[in-house]
Design a protein around this motif. Structure first.
Motif, PDB file in Angstrom:
ATOM      1  N   ILE A 168       0.864  -1.186   0.000  1.00 26.19           N
ATOM      2  CA  ILE A 168       0.000   0.000   0.000  1.00 26.19           C
ATOM      3  C   ILE A 168       0.899   1.234   0.000  1.00 26.19           C
ATOM      4  N   GLU A 169       0.651   2.105  -0.943  1.00 31.39           N
ATOM      5  CA  GLU A 169       1.473   3.319  -1.045  1.00 31.39           C
ATOM      6  C   GLU A 169       0.819   4.470  -0.286  1.00 31.39           C
ATOM      7  N   LEU A 220       0.950   5.556   2.865  1.00 28.17           N
ATOM      8  CA  LEU A 220       0.505   5.560   4.265  1.00 28.17           C
ATOM      9  C   LEU A 220       1.301   6.601   5.043  1.00 28.17           C
ATOM     10  N   LEU A 223      -6.196   1.602   7.082  1.00 31.36           N
ATOM     11  CA  LEU A 223      -6.144   0.525   6.094  1.00 31.36           C
ATOM     12  C   LEU A 223      -7.501   0.178   5.505  1.00 31.36           C
ATOM     13  N   HIS A 253      -8.418  -0.278   1.863  1.00 25.58           N
ATOM     14  CA  HIS A 253      -7.571  -1.154   1.050  1.00 25.58           C
ATOM     15  C   HIS A 253      -7.898  -2.638   1.188  1.00 25.58           C
ATOM     16  N   THR A 254      -8.752  -3.033   2.127  1.00 23.02           N
ATOM     17  CA  THR A 254      -8.879  -4.463   2.431  1.00 23.02           C
ATOM     18  C   THR A 254     -10.196  -5.062   1.967  1.00 23.02           C
ATOM     19  N   VAL A 273      -3.484  -9.426   4.947  1.00 23.78           N
ATOM     20  CA  VAL A 273      -2.848  -8.129   5.183  1.00 23.78           C
ATOM     21  C   VAL A 273      -1.601  -8.380   6.017  1.00 23.78           C
ATOM     22  N   GLU A 298       6.743   1.538   3.353  1.00 21.85           N
ATOM     23  CA  GLU A 298       5.643   0.705   2.854  1.00 21.85           C
ATOM     24  C   GLU A 298       5.449  -0.477   3.797  1.00 21.85           C
ATOM     25  N   ILE A 325      -0.662  -6.138   0.806  1.00 25.98           N
ATOM     26  CA  ILE A 325      -1.875  -6.938   0.626  1.00 25.98           C
ATOM     27  C   ILE A 325      -1.532  -8.139  -0.253  1.00 25.98           C
TER      28      ILE A 325
END
Lengths: 238, 238
Positions: free
Chosen positions: A6-7, A9, A22, A25-26, A32, A205, A209
């Protein structure tokens, strides 16, 4: 299987809500994988060196190894046992993991402080899983060195909803021969795969995922990384 | 990063041309991870148990461990040193790897025979790389147990064209702090990732194509898995 970091954060601070960071993204069925540093920071598992009073054992080990006695005291506070103290402190942590410095580390830590492992990484993984959309599996990862082999691999120190091990004991190979000693460390391999999907230790990073492992994702949270700890008396290698 | 198993490969026999079997699947920049069993079979690294005459040491170890003395003799023939013989033979192989039974295994072997590790897995990897379209990196993998942790992870026993280790020694973390002890075992993590992309030990999917690791693929074949062997005197864990 696919693994992507994931970019974007943000830097995580004590009290931050990881699940909120998060959530977008999930999805269900994913794994994860999250670097323990981020979990530890969110949980406030940080100690300022200035607040640590080293004892005699820490002073002696620090002198022997050329380390900061306050850092060594933090390592001792996290350890059940010092396994080796020749050049690096190899410790058995309160969780039962054997690793360098009991996982107490200065890299990517706030200035003049050290980051500890989460107090109960399986509980941290379960809590994060429960709060994430889709209840994906959660693996908390750290980089461990290995006996006999150079380099570190990421392993799972906290697990919720992923089989720690895929046990082939009693199952058969392609020619029908019974497999005796095959138990694949699924969660450790997932942590290793996720590590490769990061651009680097300086890339910021910490969360990856992984998809394509649905067959190992379980509805129950399961036994966690505690199930990967090999008891001292069961260790075939020592 | 993406890892996918090649489907539909035939059973491999001594003398088979692995490069010809894989040619249509490979491209430059990829990492081809191949289970050692297939390489060993192609290279004829198979011993029929009927042709093995166990010596006194093999007989004694076999009696102690409840194993076939001919299998134990094959293990001894592949070993520089028996590291432990309590319940399982933990051996240092001629390559310097420490693993159960020196990698000599009956699973997925022809009837009444055992499969050995390749004689020189780095050379096997280099030869396969040279023969494959695009010269992808090649990793030959085997499942190793670990001290202190349950379950096996796949590791790299032969490497061509992939950095065995990504060494961060001397580089800095996000806050500019120097990283002292960080060397990531890239090839081992790639082997672990590939193992997760297989459907199972009975699936007949010994070859996995990993993409997304181009930054670790080198034009030179490099030092191979030999660079991952930690010398006995350098072992911080023992």
């Amino acid at each position: 299987m696919n693994a992507r970091a994931i970019e974007g954060l943000p830097e995580v601070h004590p009290g931050d809500d990881l699940a909120a960071l998060l959530a977008e993204h999930t999805e269900a069925g994913q794994v994860v994988v999250i670097a323990h540093k981020v979990v530890s920071k969110a949980e406030g598992r940080i100690r300022a060196l200035a607040g640590i009073e080293p004892g005699a054992e820490a002073e002696a080990l620090a002198a022997k190894l050329g380390k900061d006695p306050r850092h060594v005291q933090a390592v001792l506070d996290e350890s059940l046992e010092i396994v080796r103290d020749e050049r690096v402190l190899i410790c058995r942590t309160r969780h039962g993991f054997v690793c360098a410095n009991a996982g107490v580390d200065q890299s990517n830590a706030p200035a003049d402080s050290v980051i500890l492992l989460p107090a109960d990484p399986d509980a941290s993984a379960r809590a994060l899983r429960a709060a994430l959309p889709g209840r994906p599996a959660v693996v908390i990862a750290d980089s461990f060195g290995r006996a006999w082999r150079l380099g570190q691999c990421d392993v799972a120190i906290g697990i919720a909803g992923l089989a720690p091990v895929d046990d082939w004991h009693g199952r058969v190979d392609r020619s029908g021969r019974r497999l005796h000693a095959t138990a694949i460390a699924i969660a450790d391999e997932a942590a290793a795969a996720a590590d490769l999907a990061r651009a680097g230790k300086d890339a910021g990073e910490p969360v990856v995922i992984v998809s394509g492992l649905e067959r190992f994702v379980t509805d129950e949270d399961g036994p966690g990384a505690a199930a990967l700890v090999r008891g001292r008396d069961d260790d075939l290698f020592l």
